[in-house]
Motif scaffolding. Structure first.
Motif, PDB file in Angstrom:
ATOM      1  N   TRP A 234       0.142   1.885  15.218  1.00 15.36           N
ATOM      2  CA  TRP A 234       0.746   2.392  13.996  1.00 15.36           C
ATOM      3  C   TRP A 234       0.606   1.463  12.803  1.00 15.36           C
ATOM      4  CZ3 TRP A 234       5.398   2.803  17.601  1.00 15.36           C
ATOM      5  CH2 TRP A 234       5.269   3.920  18.398  1.00 15.36           C
ATOM      6  N   ARG A 236       2.065  -1.433  12.301  1.00 12.39           N
ATOM      7  CA  ARG A 236       3.141  -2.394  12.085  1.00 12.39           C
ATOM      8  C   ARG A 236       3.730  -2.713  13.436  1.00 12.39           C
ATOM      9  NH1 ARG A 236       6.146   0.052  14.457  1.00 12.39           N
ATOM     10  NH2 ARG A 236       7.388   1.885  14.102  1.00 12.39           N
TER      11      ARG A 236
ATOM     12  N   ALA B  62       9.327   4.925   9.690  1.00  6.78           N
ATOM     13  CA  ALA B  62       8.154   5.759   9.454  1.00  6.78           C
ATOM     14  C   ALA B  62       8.261   7.192   9.955  1.00  6.78           C
ATOM     15  CB  ALA B  62       6.945   5.094  10.100  1.00  6.78           C
ATOM     16  N   SER B  63       9.132   7.461  10.944  1.00  9.50           N
ATOM     17  CA  SER B  63       8.971   8.731  11.655  1.00  9.50           C
ATOM     18  C   SER B  63       9.100   9.958  10.752  1.00  9.50           C
ATOM     19  CB  SER B  63       9.958   8.812  12.820  1.00  9.50           C
ATOM     20  OG  SER B  63      11.238   8.403  12.393  1.00  9.50           O
ATOM     21  N   GLU B 208       2.473  -1.398   2.862  1.00  7.98           N
ATOM     22  CA  GLU B 208       2.198  -0.272   3.738  1.00  7.98           C
ATOM     23  C   GLU B 208       1.946   0.945   2.879  1.00  7.98           C
ATOM     24  OE1 GLU B 208       4.949   0.816   6.809  1.00  7.98           O
ATOM     25  OE2 GLU B 208       5.169  -1.274   7.423  1.00  7.98           O
ATOM     26  N   ARG B 210       0.487   5.337   2.969  1.00 11.21           N
ATOM     27  CA  ARG B 210       0.137   6.504   3.766  1.00 11.21           C
ATOM     28  C   ARG B 210      -0.733   7.399   2.925  1.00 11.21           C
ATOM     29  NH1 ARG B 210       4.090   9.939   4.213  1.00 11.21           N
ATOM     30  NH2 ARG B 210       5.606   8.374   3.582  1.00 11.21           N
ATOM     31  N   TYR B 226      -2.642   6.627  -3.081  1.00  6.92           N
ATOM     32  CA  TYR B 226      -1.795   6.776  -1.892  1.00  6.92           C
ATOM     33  C   TYR B 226      -0.778   7.904  -2.078  1.00  6.92           C
ATOM     34  CZ  TYR B 226      -3.437   2.447   0.225  1.00  6.92           C
ATOM     35  OH  TYR B 226      -4.201   1.481   0.823  1.00  6.92           O
ATOM     36  N   THR B 301      -2.696   8.298  12.261  1.00  2.63           N
ATOM     37  CA  THR B 301      -1.360   8.553  12.805  1.00  2.63           C
ATOM     38  C   THR B 301      -0.988  10.022  12.839  1.00  2.63           C
ATOM     39  OG1 THR B 301      -0.424   8.180  10.632  1.00  2.63           O
ATOM     40  CG2 THR B 301      -0.391   6.328  12.136  1.00  2.63           C
ATOM     41  N   ASN B 444      -4.135  12.007   8.747  1.00  2.00           N
ATOM     42  CA  ASN B 444      -3.145  11.158   8.118  1.00  2.00           C
ATOM     43  C   ASN B 444      -3.451   9.726   8.479  1.00  2.00           C
ATOM     44  OD1 ASN B 444      -0.834  11.526   6.551  1.00  2.00           O
ATOM     45  ND2 ASN B 444      -0.096  13.023   8.044  1.00  2.00           N
ATOM     46  N   GLN B 446      -2.206   5.758   8.206  1.00  4.52           N
ATOM     47  CA  GLN B 446      -1.213   4.757   7.856  1.00  4.52           C
ATOM     48  C   GLN B 446      -2.026   3.512   7.513  1.00  4.52           C
ATOM     49  OE1 GLN B 446       2.217   4.964   8.215  1.00  4.52           O
ATOM     50  NE2 GLN B 446       2.710   2.802   7.923  1.00  4.52           N
ATOM     51  N   ALA B 448      -2.074  -0.484   6.435  1.00  6.05           N
ATOM     52  CA  ALA B 448      -1.185  -1.638   6.492  1.00  6.05           C
ATOM     53  C   ALA B 448      -1.944  -2.921   6.242  1.00  6.05           C
ATOM     54  CB  ALA B 448      -0.504  -1.709   7.857  1.00  6.05           C
TER      55      ALA B 448
END
Ligand code: HEM
Lengths: 302, 531
Positions: A234, A236, B62-63, B208, B210, B226, B301, B444, B446, B448
């Motif tokens: 993910w 992180r 994040a969820s 971070e 997305r 983003y 993700t 999608n 993610q 970082a």
């Protein structure tokens, strides 16, 4: 080989159901032993004691057999799915029951703790019962995000840690019961015959301590491996996802336990409550978080 | 466990009654803060303080980014209060920080003096034996015909071989072993500080983000591109890794038989990317296999469908064409989304509805039977009016602001239509049309960048090793005292002492006794414990 995935899966289920049956018998034996021990606890009669010792030995043999059946169930499940057999909640519980049974037997070979047997077997039986009724999922492939060798490492460590923590929790609970009884006995109000039949509080506390200091580094490793896996998948390593949060809470409670064990005035009874809090957090992470709280870790497969 | 023990430090505190510029109370605070009891209490508090964050939705978890908003809508009275208490941002809240900062201060204050003491004890010899050895653990004594000097030499040699630190002073041997336990313990505690440094580095310099990209879509690593971007205090936003990429294709496969029918077996995003002004390269991003460009990482993700549509307005002009991201609602990818055509004339147009990759109709209405696009259908309703995009307030691409929109109706019923690929929906009164051209997918990512994670990793490894040493190694002392016996020969006393809560390895003293030819002790006294 004539064995295909389907037969392995059926074999696995057969093993698991047999393990349940044999564990149930083992529990009966252990319960009968306990009853005998309790009856003999405040008499000096040797006879009921000898008979109950025999029952206890039977109980242990049956536990070994059930453990092996459980092992067979796990291995066959792995062969059925062609991967490590801990990819959904059904399998987690299967392996966790295996770890708890194994940890108990390992301790039993070193210490006189057969008085735990009835509790450990009851917990394992409950876990396996839940597994086959509520949590059952057919063998199959993993969802892509679980397809990582960190799964193997992280989950294996968490399960082994959990199994040993289970022994620690049972020892701690019995320690509290026995300790109270010892206190009361020295105050002259001893009535609890079950508690009186348990091993000495000091022995119980030592077993609890040993179990916890054995399991704690394993749990630490499981959390670190989980963080590495999270980074891998993910981006992180720590995100306060509910599963991560409860792993942290578990860890911190056990750290508090270890500190309390080195703190004058907290050693023993007070410290024990931290260990039980740690175990409660572990259980909640396993069942509560998987089933009630949604997060990135929702792979329970139920 | 007596109450007096807890009250004791207060009784001895001198600072209360003395005049203001006294350090007494400060010393008292410090002594209490760095006491083991405080550590236990703070640890318990830390565990409890972490709980609400798993029960209430969190802003930075994040969820589900919309969870806090949803919760606020569902609990309009409670939510503002929870918010004031920091319940939606527990792990960044001042009270959570207070607990762990106190804990770390307490720990440092506890561990540094311990380090000094360890250093001193490593440099000095093992301490002298207590006068009354008989009170120590595993005490044994016996007489032998051997000369004292010989016994001392044998004992010293044996303990040296067993890797004890040994000194012989006068008539006694002093030995100690297991210093590494203490080293491990200190390394463990101090690595917690290093761990925090690593975490802080990530939180202060990294970022971070997305982004969802449809097949064929491109992305350049710039903040504006983003969907969500969470910079840190010191993120150099103008200096993100120069990088662009294009999602060529998103491959999925699902199990088409067996007990886990419909479960995905593979997700793979084929991307072409260019780092700086370098060559274009292609790679495949899968779950657990991110694209890594100089430590800026792209993780796959999530994914979903992006139906291709063309919208024509009342004049027949094409006002929108291309993929529209629909967000999956369930495991079979029934997805919802909106299509906006702000350039449409004479009135702006919007569509809202469901995309079903394998459409079927059940008792509860249309649903998706399978996650792959076997029989894709769009179920849409239409709106006309003002989309509300003109007032400058940013709007989600996934929702419609219906304040100034009117739903298109026919005979008083909302106008809706199910479209298969190639079909067209015609709004009544010639207000426009929408054609369902085809199906593409989106992925999608993610994104970082965390420059502190190596520090954290090293700290975690040191922590684990230190912990294992600390819990596994037993620090203990052994003394041998030899005095000349009355009738010639020697009188030998042996005893041990454990500096940890666990007993020393049981055979250790027995081995020593055997080595200096004492009695062989009964095996039943050995108490073993798995190390
Ligand atoms: C940041 C929070 C802390 C964590 C996570 C933590 C964790 C641990 C753990 C897991 C142990 C077990 C290892 C062992 O028993 O050798 C331990 C031991 C120890 N900790 Fe901590 N600790 C923390 C803070 C503190 C503080 C504030 C103090 C001082 C007041 C302290 C003093 C000690 C001592 C003296 C031991 C050795 C106990 C023994 O000899 O059995 N720790 N710590």
């Amino acid at each position: 080989m004539i064995f295909n995935e389907q037969t392995w899966a059926e074999l696995s289920n057969g093993f698991v159901y047999s393990a349940i049956a044999v564990y149930a018998l083992a529990m009966l034996m252990y319960a009968a032993e306990t009853a005998g021990r309790v009856a003999g606890a405040d008499t000096v009669a040797a006879r009921p004691h000898a008979r109950s010792a025999l029952l206890g030995a039977f109980g242990t043999s049956l536990t070994v057999l059930a453990f092996l059946l459980n092992l067979g169930g796990v291995v066959a499940r792995g062969l059925a799915a062609s991967r490590v057999p801990w990819g959904n909640m059904y399998e987690f519980v299967l392996v966790c029951a295996l770890a708890a049974g194994g940890a108990y037997l390992a301790f039993l070979s070193k210490r006189p703790i057969r008085a735990f047997g009835v509790w450990i077997v009851a917990i394992v039986l409950l876990a396996l019962g839940l597994a086959v009724t509520v949590l059952y999922a057919p063998a199959g492939e993993l969802v892509p995000v679980l397809n990582s060798y960190w799964l193997v490492i992280h989950v294996a460590a968490a399960i082994v840690g959990g199994g040993v923590f289970t022994v620690g929790a049972v020892a701690t609970g019995l320690f509290l019961v026995r300790r109270r009884q010892e206190r009361r006995m020295s105050a002259g109000v001893a009535r609890d015959r079950y508690a009186a039949s348990l091993p000495a509080a000091q022995t119980l506390e030592q077993v609890a301590h040993t179990a916890h200091i054995f399991a704690f580094p394993i749990w630490t490793f499981a959390v670190i491996a989980g963080a590495i896996w999270a980074e891998n998948s993910w981006g992180r390593y720590w995100g306060w996802d509910p599963k991560e949060t409860w792993a942290f809470i578990t860890w911190v409670f056990y750290a508090a336990y270890l500190h309390a064990q080195s703190t004058a005035g907290w050693r023993g009874v007070r410290a024990s409550w931290f260990a039980l809090a740690g175990y409660a957090a572990f259980l909640f992470n396993f069942f509560g978080v998987n089933l009630w709280i949604t997060g990135l870790h929702s792979y329970a497969g139920v | 466990m007596t109450e007096t023990e807890i009250a004791k430090p207060e009784e001895t505190s001198a600072g209360r009654t003395s005049t203001p510029p006294s350090w007494g109370w400060l010393r008292w605070v410090w002594r209490n803060l760095t006491s083991m009891r405080t550590a236990v209490i703070l640890l318990a508090l830390l565990a409890l303080a972490a709980i609400p964050g798993s029960l209430f939705p969190q802003r930075n978890v994040a969820s589900d980014p919309a969870a806090v908003m949803q919760y606020t809508q569902d609990h309009p009275r409670l939510a503002p209060w929870l918010d004031r208490l920091g319940m939606f941002d527990v792990y960044a809240s001042p009270w959570f920080a207070a607990v762990y900062v106190l804990l770390l201060v307490s720990m440092t204050g506890c561990v540094l003096p311990r380090s000094r003491r360890l250093w001193q004890s490593v440099r000095s010899a093992p301490p002298a034996a207590p006068r009354n050895l008989a009170r120590m653990e595993d005490h044994q004594s016996w007489e032998t015909a051997d000369e004292p000097a010989q016994v001392l030499a044998t004992a010293t040699a044996h303990l040296r071989r067993k890797r004890f630190r040994v000194v012989t002073e006068g008539n006694e041997v002093r030995a100690e072993r297991g210093y590494l336990r203490e080293v491990g313990n200190l390394a463990f505690h101090l690595s917690l500080l290093a761990l925090l440094v690593g975490i802080a580095a990530g939180k202060l310099i990294g970022f971070e983000g997305r982004v969802a990209i449809a097949e064929g879509g491109t992305f350049a690593n710039d903040r504006s591109q983003y969907d969500a971007f969470t910079p840190s205090a010191w993120t150099d936003i103008d200096d993100l890794e120069p990088l662009s990429f294009r999602l060529e294709e998103f491959d999925v496969s699902y199990q088409t038989s067996g007990p886990n029918l419909g479960q995905p077996s593979e997700f793979a995003a084929r991307v072409a990317y260019r780092s700086g002004s370098g060559e274009e390269r292609s790679t495949t991003v899968k779950p657990n296999h991110p694209l890594n460009v100089n430590e800026t990482k792209f993780f796959l993700t999530g994914n979903g469908y992006a139906p291709l549509v063309t919208v024509r307005d009342g004049r027949g002009e094409v006002v929108f064409t291309g993929p529209v991201l629909f967000l999956p609602l369930d495991g079979n990818y029934a997805s919802d989304g909106v299509i906006k055509a702000p350039d449409a004339q004479p009135t702006q147009l919007a569509f809202e509805g469901l995309f079903l990759p394998t459409a079927d109709v059940g008792p509860q209405g249309p649903y998706s039977r399978f996650p792959d696009a076997l029989d894709p259908q769009l179920f849409l309703t239409a709106y006309t009016g003002d989309l509300g995009l003109g007032d400058g307030v940013p709007q989600s691409v996934f929702t419609l602001d219906k304040d100034q929109l009117t739903q298109v109706k026919v005979d008083g019923q909302p106008f809706s239509q199910a479209l298969s690929v190639g079909e067209t929906m015609r709004l009544p009164g010639g207000q426009g049309t929408l054609t369902f051209d085809g199906v593409s997918r989106f992925a999608n990512f993610q994104v970082a960048y965390d420059p502190g994670k190596e520090i954290t990793l090293v700290a975690a490894i040191v922590m684990l090793m230190g912990l294992t040493a600390s819990l596994g190694i037993r620090r203990r002392r052994i003394w041998v005292r030899v005095t000349p016996a009355d009738g010639g020969g020697s009188r030998i006393e042996v005893a041990g002492y454990s500096l940890t809560r666990r007993e020393p390895p049981p055979a250790e003293i027995a081995d020593l006794v055997t080595a200096i030819r004492g009695p062989v002790i009964d095996a039943s006294t050995s108490k073993d414990s798995p190390a």
